[in-house]
Design a protein around this motif. Structure first.
Motif, PDB file in Angstrom:
ATOM      1  N   ASN A  31      34.231  42.019  49.233  1.00  0.00           N
ATOM      2  CA  ASN A  31      35.039  42.421  50.375  1.00  0.00           C
ATOM      3  C   ASN A  31      35.433  43.880  50.228  1.00  0.00           C
ATOM      4  OD1 ASN A  31      37.929  42.787  49.273  1.00  0.00           O
ATOM      5  ND2 ASN A  31      37.443  40.714  48.559  1.00  0.00           N
ATOM      6  N   GLN A  33      38.738  46.520  51.377  1.00  0.00           N
ATOM      7  CA  GLN A  33      40.100  46.517  51.916  1.00  0.00           C
ATOM      8  C   GLN A  33      40.550  47.953  52.163  1.00  0.00           C
ATOM      9  OE1 GLN A  33      42.694  44.036  49.435  1.00  0.00           O
ATOM     10  NE2 GLN A  33      40.898  42.930  48.685  1.00  0.00           N
ATOM     11  N   TYR A  35      44.115  50.322  52.513  1.00  0.00           N
ATOM     12  CA  TYR A  35      45.538  50.386  52.211  1.00  0.00           C
ATOM     13  C   TYR A  35      46.087  51.716  52.708  1.00  0.00           C
ATOM     14  CZ  TYR A  35      45.040  46.450  48.966  1.00  0.00           C
ATOM     15  OH  TYR A  35      44.804  45.210  48.407  1.00  0.00           O
ATOM     16  N   HIS A  45      48.926  46.965  52.175  1.00  0.00           N
ATOM     17  CA  HIS A  45      47.635  46.436  52.624  1.00  0.00           C
ATOM     18  C   HIS A  45      47.558  46.483  54.142  1.00  0.00           C
ATOM     19  CE1 HIS A  45      44.745  43.186  53.621  1.00  0.00           C
ATOM     20  NE2 HIS A  45      44.115  43.652  52.559  1.00  0.00           N
ATOM     21  N   LEU A  48      41.461  43.521  55.511  1.00  0.00           N
ATOM     22  CA  LEU A  48      40.384  43.130  54.600  1.00  0.00           C
ATOM     23  C   LEU A  48      39.193  42.706  55.427  1.00  0.00           C
ATOM     24  CD1 LEU A  48      40.682  40.794  51.497  1.00  0.00           C
ATOM     25  CD2 LEU A  48      38.956  40.350  53.233  1.00  0.00           C
ATOM     26  N   THR A  97      36.354  40.750  38.322  1.00  0.00           N
ATOM     27  CA  THR A  97      36.821  42.119  38.152  1.00  0.00           C
ATOM     28  C   THR A  97      37.806  42.473  39.249  1.00  0.00           C
ATOM     29  OG1 THR A  97      34.895  42.902  39.381  1.00  0.00           O
ATOM     30  CG2 THR A  97      34.751  42.910  36.980  1.00  0.00           C
ATOM     31  N   PRO A  98      38.807  43.300  38.942  1.00  0.00           N
ATOM     32  CA  PRO A  98      39.790  43.656  39.964  1.00  0.00           C
ATOM     33  C   PRO A  98      39.231  44.668  40.961  1.00  0.00           C
ATOM     34  CG  PRO A  98      40.307  44.697  37.864  1.00  0.00           C
ATOM     35  CD  PRO A  98      39.139  43.811  37.610  1.00  0.00           C
ATOM     36  N   LEU A  99      40.018  44.918  42.023  1.00  0.00           N
ATOM     37  CA  LEU A  99      39.661  45.902  43.033  1.00  0.00           C
ATOM     38  C   LEU A  99      39.495  47.285  42.406  1.00  0.00           C
ATOM     39  CD1 LEU A  99      42.185  45.066  45.914  1.00  0.00           C
ATOM     40  CD2 LEU A  99      39.841  44.244  45.630  1.00  0.00           C
TER      41      LEU A  99
ATOM     42  N   TYR B  48      45.369  45.045  33.403  1.00  0.00           N
ATOM     43  CA  TYR B  48      45.599  43.968  34.339  1.00  0.00           C
ATOM     44  C   TYR B  48      45.666  42.641  33.598  1.00  0.00           C
ATOM     45  CZ  TYR B  48      40.504  43.053  34.325  1.00  0.00           C
ATOM     46  OH  TYR B  48      39.211  42.769  33.973  1.00  0.00           O
ATOM     47  N   GLN B  50      45.427  38.350  34.369  1.00  0.00           N
ATOM     48  CA  GLN B  50      45.096  37.306  35.343  1.00  0.00           C
ATOM     49  C   GLN B  50      45.916  36.037  35.116  1.00  0.00           C
ATOM     50  OE1 GLN B  50      40.876  37.718  34.248  1.00  0.00           O
ATOM     51  NE2 GLN B  50      40.470  38.017  36.417  1.00  0.00           N
ATOM     52  N   ASN B  97      41.779  37.909  41.885  1.00  0.00           N
ATOM     53  CA  ASN B  97      41.340  39.268  41.569  1.00  0.00           C
ATOM     54  C   ASN B  97      40.800  40.030  42.766  1.00  0.00           C
ATOM     55  OD1 ASN B  97      41.892  40.219  39.058  1.00  0.00           O
ATOM     56  ND2 ASN B  97      40.062  39.408  38.106  1.00  0.00           N
ATOM     57  N   ARG B  98      40.278  39.331  43.771  1.00  0.00           N
ATOM     58  CA  ARG B  98      39.623  40.026  44.869  1.00  0.00           C
ATOM     59  C   ARG B  98      40.480  40.066  46.124  1.00  0.00           C
ATOM     60  NH1 ARG B  98      34.071  36.748  44.760  1.00  0.00           N
ATOM     61  NH2 ARG B  98      35.555  35.078  44.379  1.00  0.00           N
ATOM     62  N   GLY B  99      41.645  39.464  46.065  1.00  0.00           N
ATOM     63  CA  GLY B  99      42.466  39.376  47.261  1.00  0.00           C
ATOM     64  C   GLY B  99      43.365  40.578  47.458  1.00  0.00           C
ATOM     65  N   GLU B 100      44.133  40.487  48.518  1.00  0.00           N
ATOM     66  CA  GLU B 100      45.090  41.526  48.863  1.00  0.00           C
ATOM     67  C   GLU B 100      46.066  41.747  47.718  1.00  0.00           C
ATOM     68  OE1 GLU B 100      47.359  40.372  52.219  1.00  0.00           O
ATOM     69  OE2 GLU B 100      48.903  41.902  51.927  1.00  0.00           O
ATOM     70  N   GLN B 101      46.307  43.021  47.394  1.00  0.00           N
ATOM     71  CA  GLN B 101      47.290  43.344  46.369  1.00  0.00           C
ATOM     72  C   GLN B 101      48.589  43.786  47.024  1.00  0.00           C
ATOM     73  OE1 GLN B 101      45.910  45.925  43.244  1.00  0.00           O
ATOM     74  NE2 GLN B 101      44.145  44.639  42.768  1.00  0.00           N
TER      75      GLN B 101
END
Lengths: 111, 112
Positions: A31, A33, A35, A45, A48, A97-99, B48, B50, B97-101
Motif C-alpha cells: 500500500n 499512504q 501524511y 494520516h 491509504l 517491515t514497517p512503512l 520499532y 511489534q 506494520n503496514r497500517g496507518e500510523q
C-alpha cells in the motif's frame, strides 16, 4: 534505498488553486499512504491506497497509484491557506517491515 | 481520549549525558516506532517494536536504545554515544506494520 521520493521538494500556490505532489518508489508495495505535517508537529494520516487500487478520494484529496510506473500522486483541490504543511508519502511492503517515509513536499498556500 | 503522547515537548542535554524520551499510547496498538527528523528532512526510523519485550533496529539505531516492557509504553534513550542527537523525535503506533500510523506531537532535543 527503498525510500519514496516526493516531487517537487517545495511548492507555492495561490489559495483556490490545485496542488499536485508526486511520489516515486523502487520496489513492489502492499500500500501507499500520504501524511501531512504542520510545522513542529506530528504527522497526520490523510489517505491509504492499496496496490490493487488506482484512485481514491477523500474530501478535497485525490490520490492515484500507478504500480507499473511505481508512482503515486496526491492532488489537493481548491487549496486553502490552512493546507500549508509538509506532505509525505509512505510505502508499505509485504511481509513484516514497517512503512518507509519519503523526504516530503513543502506546500505553501498563499492567501 | 485515545491517542499517543510524548514527553517532554522540549529537552536539553549536556554533552555526555543520557536522556530518555517518553512515548505512551492508549490505542491498544501492538506496533510502536521511533523516528528522527532533521530540519527540512523526512523521517528516519530508529527502532520499532511489534510486540511487548521485542524490538528491532531501524536505519539509524546507533547511539540509541529502547525497551518495550508494556504494550502502552516505548521509551527511547539517547545515549552519549549518539554524536549528533539534536533533532525532532517522533513516536508512532499502529495496529500492524503496514497500517496507518498514529503520531505523537514530538520531542525536540537540543544538545547544549
Amino acid at each position: 534505498s527503498q525510500q519514496g521520493e516526493e516531487d517537487p521538494q517545495a511548492l507555492s500556490i495561490q489559495e483556490g488553486e490545485n496542488a499536485t505532489m508526486n511520489c516515486s518508489y523502487k520496489t513492489s508495495i502492499n500500500n501507499l499512504q500520504w501524511y501531512r505535517q504542520n510545522s513542529g508537529r506530528g504527522l497526520v494520516h490523510l489517505i491509504l491506497i492499496r496496490s490493487n487500487e488506482r484512485e481514491k478520494h477523500s474530501g478535497r484529496l485525490r490520490v492515484t497509484l500507478d504500480t507499473s510506473k511505481k508512482s503515486s500522486s496526491l492532488l489537493i483541490t481548491a487549496s486553502r491557506a490552512a493546507d500549508t504543511a509538509s506532505y509525505f508519502c509512505a510505502t508499505g511492503f509485504s511481509g513484516n517491515t514497517p512503512l518507509v517515509f519519503g523526504k516530503g513536499t513543502r506546500l505553501s498556500v498563499i492567501a | 481520549d485515545g491517542g499517543i503522547t510524548q514527553s517532554p515537548k522540549y529537552l536539553f542535554r549536556k554533552e555526555g549525558q543520557n536522556v530518555t524520551l517518553s512515548c505512551e499510547q492508549n490505542l491498544n496498538h501492538d506496533a510502536m516506532y521511533w523516528y528522527r527528523q532533521d530540519p527540512g528532512q523526512g523521517l528516519r526510523l530508529i527502532y520499532y517494536s511489534q510486540i511487548v519485550n521485542d524490538f528491532q533496529k531501524g536505519d539509524i539505531a546507533e547511539g540509541y536504545s529502547v525497551s518495550r516492557e508494556k504494550k502502552e509504553s516505548f521509551p527511547l534513550t539517547v545515549t552519549s554515544a549518539q554524536k549528533n542527537p539534536t533533532a525532532f523525535y517522533l513516536c508512532a503506533s499502529s495496529i500492524g506494520n503496514r497500517g496507518e500510523q498514529f503520531f505523537g506531537p514530538g520531542t525536540r532535543l537540543t544538545v547544549l
